[in-house]
Design a protein around this motif. Structure first.
Motif, mmCIF file in Angstrom:
data_model
loop_
_atom_site.group_PDB
_atom_site.id
_atom_site.type_symbol
_atom_site.label_atom_id
_atom_site.label_comp_id
_atom_site.label_asym_id
_atom_site.label_seq_id
_atom_site.Cartn_x
_atom_site.Cartn_y
_atom_site.Cartn_z
ATOM 1 N N ILE A 195 -30.630 35.542 49.922
ATOM 2 C CA ILE A 195 -30.791 34.141 49.550
ATOM 3 C C ILE A 195 -29.534 33.708 48.806
ATOM 4 O O ILE A 195 -29.174 34.293 47.775
ATOM 5 N N MET A 196 -28.863 32.696 49.333
ATOM 6 C CA MET A 196 -27.647 32.162 48.725
ATOM 7 C C MET A 196 -27.945 30.746 48.238
ATOM 8 O O MET A 196 -28.325 29.879 49.031
ATOM 9 N N LEU A 197 -27.788 30.523 46.953
ATOM 10 C CA LEU A 197 -28.046 29.225 46.337
ATOM 11 C C LEU A 197 -26.742 28.662 45.803
ATOM 12 O O LEU A 197 -26.121 29.240 44.910
ATOM 13 N N TRP A 198 -26.349 27.505 46.371
ATOM 14 C CA TRP A 198 -25.147 26.837 45.843
ATOM 15 C C TRP A 198 -25.554 25.806 44.797
ATOM 16 O O TRP A 198 -26.580 25.132 44.938
ATOM 17 N N TYR A 199 -24.729 25.690 43.743
ATOM 18 C CA TYR A 199 -24.958 24.665 42.719
ATOM 19 C C TYR A 199 -23.608 24.197 42.170
ATOM 20 O O TYR A 199 -22.624 24.947 42.156
ATOM 21 N N PRO A 200 -23.533 22.941 41.722
ATOM 22 C CA PRO A 200 -22.281 22.434 41.162
ATOM 23 C C PRO A 200 -22.130 22.830 39.702
ATOM 24 O O PRO A 200 -23.126 22.969 38.970
ATOM 25 N N LEU A 201 -20.903 22.999 39.267
ATOM 26 C CA LEU A 201 -20.605 23.142 37.846
ATOM 27 C C LEU A 201 -20.184 21.767 37.344
ATOM 28 O O LEU A 201 -19.139 21.240 37.732
ATOM 29 N N LEU A 202 -21.023 21.174 36.515
ATOM 30 C CA LEU A 202 -20.776 19.845 35.977
ATOM 31 C C LEU A 202 -20.391 19.946 34.506
ATOM 32 O O LEU A 202 -20.643 20.962 33.844
ATOM 33 N N LEU A 258 -26.344 38.218 41.978
ATOM 34 C CA LEU A 258 -24.891 38.085 41.997
ATOM 35 C C LEU A 258 -24.541 36.621 41.758
ATOM 36 O O LEU A 258 -25.069 35.734 42.443
ATOM 37 N N VAL A 259 -23.664 36.369 40.809
ATOM 38 C CA VAL A 259 -23.243 35.001 40.503
ATOM 39 C C VAL A 259 -21.735 34.906 40.695
ATOM 40 O O VAL A 259 -20.973 35.682 40.110
ATOM 41 N N SER A 260 -21.319 33.973 41.534
ATOM 42 C CA SER A 260 -19.904 33.703 41.770
ATOM 43 C C SER A 260 -19.619 32.265 41.361
ATOM 44 O O SER A 260 -20.241 31.332 41.885
ATOM 45 N N GLU A 261 -18.702 32.065 40.416
ATOM 46 C CA GLU A 261 -18.339 30.723 39.977
ATOM 47 C C GLU A 261 -16.830 30.573 39.980
ATOM 48 O O GLU A 261 -16.104 31.501 39.604
ATOM 49 N N VAL A 262 -16.365 29.425 40.427
ATOM 50 C CA VAL A 262 -14.944 29.090 40.390
ATOM 51 C C VAL A 262 -14.788 27.735 39.724
ATOM 52 O O VAL A 262 -15.653 26.870 39.844
ATOM 53 N N SER A 263 -13.688 27.557 39.024
ATOM 54 C CA SER A 263 -13.391 26.285 38.370
ATOM 55 C C SER A 263 -12.223 25.614 39.072
ATOM 56 O O SER A 263 -11.344 26.282 39.636
ATOM 57 N N PHE A 264 -12.203 24.298 39.030
ATOM 58 C CA PHE A 264 -11.082 23.535 39.587
ATOM 59 C C PHE A 264 -11.044 22.174 38.900
ATOM 60 O O PHE A 264 -12.049 21.715 38.332
ATOM 61 N N PRO A 265 -9.898 21.518 38.937
ATOM 62 C CA PRO A 265 -9.796 20.206 38.286
ATOM 63 C C PRO A 265 -10.672 19.183 38.993
ATOM 64 O O PRO A 265 -10.947 19.305 40.193
ATOM 65 N N PRO A 266 -11.135 18.155 38.276
ATOM 66 C CA PRO A 266 -11.873 17.075 38.943
ATOM 67 C C PRO A 266 -11.040 16.482 40.072
ATOM 68 O O PRO A 266 -9.804 16.348 39.958
ATOM 69 N N ALA A 267 -11.699 16.155 41.183
ATOM 70 C CA ALA A 267 -10.980 15.642 42.348
ATOM 71 C C ALA A 267 -10.344 14.285 42.081
ATOM 72 O O ALA A 267 -9.369 13.901 42.744
ATOM 73 N N ARG A 268 -10.884 13.553 41.114
ATOM 74 C CA ARG A 268 -10.347 12.236 40.757
ATOM 75 C C ARG A 268 -10.804 11.927 39.336
ATOM 76 O O ARG A 268 -11.707 12.583 38.809
ATOM 77 N N GLY A 277 -16.336 22.584 39.047
ATOM 78 C CA GLY A 277 -16.406 23.926 39.601
ATOM 79 C C GLY A 277 -17.574 24.070 40.556
ATOM 80 O O GLY A 277 -18.335 23.127 40.795
ATOM 81 N N SER A 278 -17.692 25.259 41.105
ATOM 82 C CA SER A 278 -18.694 25.555 42.126
ATOM 83 C C SER A 278 -19.321 26.905 41.829
ATOM 84 O O SER A 278 -18.631 27.852 41.426
ATOM 85 N N GLY A 279 -20.636 26.987 42.024
ATOM 86 C CA GLY A 279 -21.337 28.238 41.781
ATOM 87 C C GLY A 279 -22.173 28.662 42.972
ATOM 88 O O GLY A 279 -22.677 27.820 43.724
ATOM 89 N N MET A 280 -22.311 29.958 43.142
ATOM 90 C CA MET A 280 -23.190 30.519 44.159
ATOM 91 C C MET A 280 -23.938 31.691 43.546
ATOM 92 O O MET A 280 -23.321 32.635 43.021
ATOM 93 N N ALA A 281 -25.263 31.605 43.595
ATOM 94 C CA ALA A 281 -26.111 32.705 43.143
ATOM 95 C C ALA A 281 -26.700 33.379 44.372
ATOM 96 O O ALA A 281 -27.218 32.697 45.261
ATOM 97 N N VAL A 282 -26.616 34.707 44.439
ATOM 98 C CA VAL A 282 -26.994 35.438 45.650
ATOM 99 C C VAL A 282 -27.985 36.549 45.303
ATOM 100 O O VAL A 282 -27.713 37.391 44.446
ATOM 101 N N ILE A 283 -29.109 36.535 45.993
ATOM 102 C CA ILE A 283 -30.093 37.612 45.905
ATOM 103 C C ILE A 283 -29.891 38.542 47.100
ATOM 104 O O ILE A 283 -29.693 38.089 48.224
#
Length: 259
Positions: free
Chosen positions: A189-196, A216-226, A233-239
């Motif tokens: 099970i892969m759950l995507w969620y935004p980092l706000l 398993l939690v994978s998170e990446v950060s990036f600058p706001p698009a505008r 950022g973006s997160g993915m939680a994986v079972i």
């Protein structure tokens, strides 16, 4: 949400993170000559044109796929699939997760997609390759996720990717994902969620970690698009993360850090 259309956000940095992890997992699963099930709760239209007015209005693809794609090796499953789909549909297209899945999976695999928005559902039906084992449902995606688990075949993967436009979604997902896992204990099970900025995902993630200790939690950060954009950022939680995905998540995170 019937108001949500991903065309404004297609190809953004979160899509790259999400789809790179998904493509790696599906590529790994298909190395074994054994049928699998793929389920997706919020499919969208499947194929996006990054040159259209909606994509250009936000500029998110410029800060996403346009900035990041050359950092991936040509043989990476995400990059390889993106190149193949562009050859078929043109250089300004970007595939959503349904097309990544349809391209990477085999004709004997079972694919299930839910999309409630009428226009997005119609576009998805047009964009997906014709396959007797592919089902497209015009129904609530979380309802489908509960109704179809455990799937047949039981080996497989589910992507849960809501719009997150309703705050209550975080509490709903925190309850739903462990329920699905209990019904389908072998499923990925892969759950995507935004980092706000306000970190509204944090209570949900704590609840999921408590329910599934080896999450398993994978998170990446990036600058706001505008200016004023709240996603940082973006997160993915994986079972039941497949072998190698944790290491791959680290490699992908490093690509986001490159200048």
């Amino acid at each position: 949400m019937l108001s949500y259309q991903h065309s404004f956000h297609a190809g953004n940095a979160a899509d790259v993170h999400k789809h790179a992890l998904l493509a790696f997992a599906l590529d790994y699963l298909t190395r074994k000559d054994k049928a699998l099930s793929y389920l997706e709760s919020h499919a969208g239209r499947g194929l996006y044109d990054l040159s259209d007015a909606m994509a250009r209005r936000t500029g998110e693809a410029s800060a996403g796929v346009a900035r990041l794609e050359q950092r991936f090796a040509p043989d990476h499953p995400w990059r390889r699939t993106l190149d193949a789909i562009r050859k078929e549909h043109g250089p300004t297209c970007y595939p959503g997760s349904p097309l990544f899945a349809a391209h990477l999976l085999r004709r004997f695999d079972s694919l299930h997609f839910a999309e409630l928005h009428p226009q997005e559902h119609a576009a998805l039906t047009e964009s997906l390759p014709r396959n007797p084992n592919t089902r497209i449902y015009k129904r609530d995606g979380l309802e489908m996720a509960k109704a179809l688990t455990p799937p047949d075949p039981r080996r497989g993967l589910m992507l849960i990717d809501p719009s997150w436009e309703v705050r209550a979604d975080y509490e709903t997902i925190a309850r739903l994902v462990p329920t699905i896992h209990a019904k389908w204990n072998v499923g990925i099970i892969m759950l995507w969620y935004p980092l706000l900025v306000d970190r509204r995902h944090a209570p949900m993630l704590r609840a999921l970690k408590a329910a599934v200790p080896d999450l398993l939690v994978s998170e990446v950060s990036f600058p706001p698009a505008r200016e004023g954009h709240g996603m940082i950022g973006s997160g993915m939680a994986v079972i039941n993360a497949p072998w190698g995905l944790a290491d791959e998540a680290g490699r992908i995170a490093d690509l986001f850090k490159e200048e």
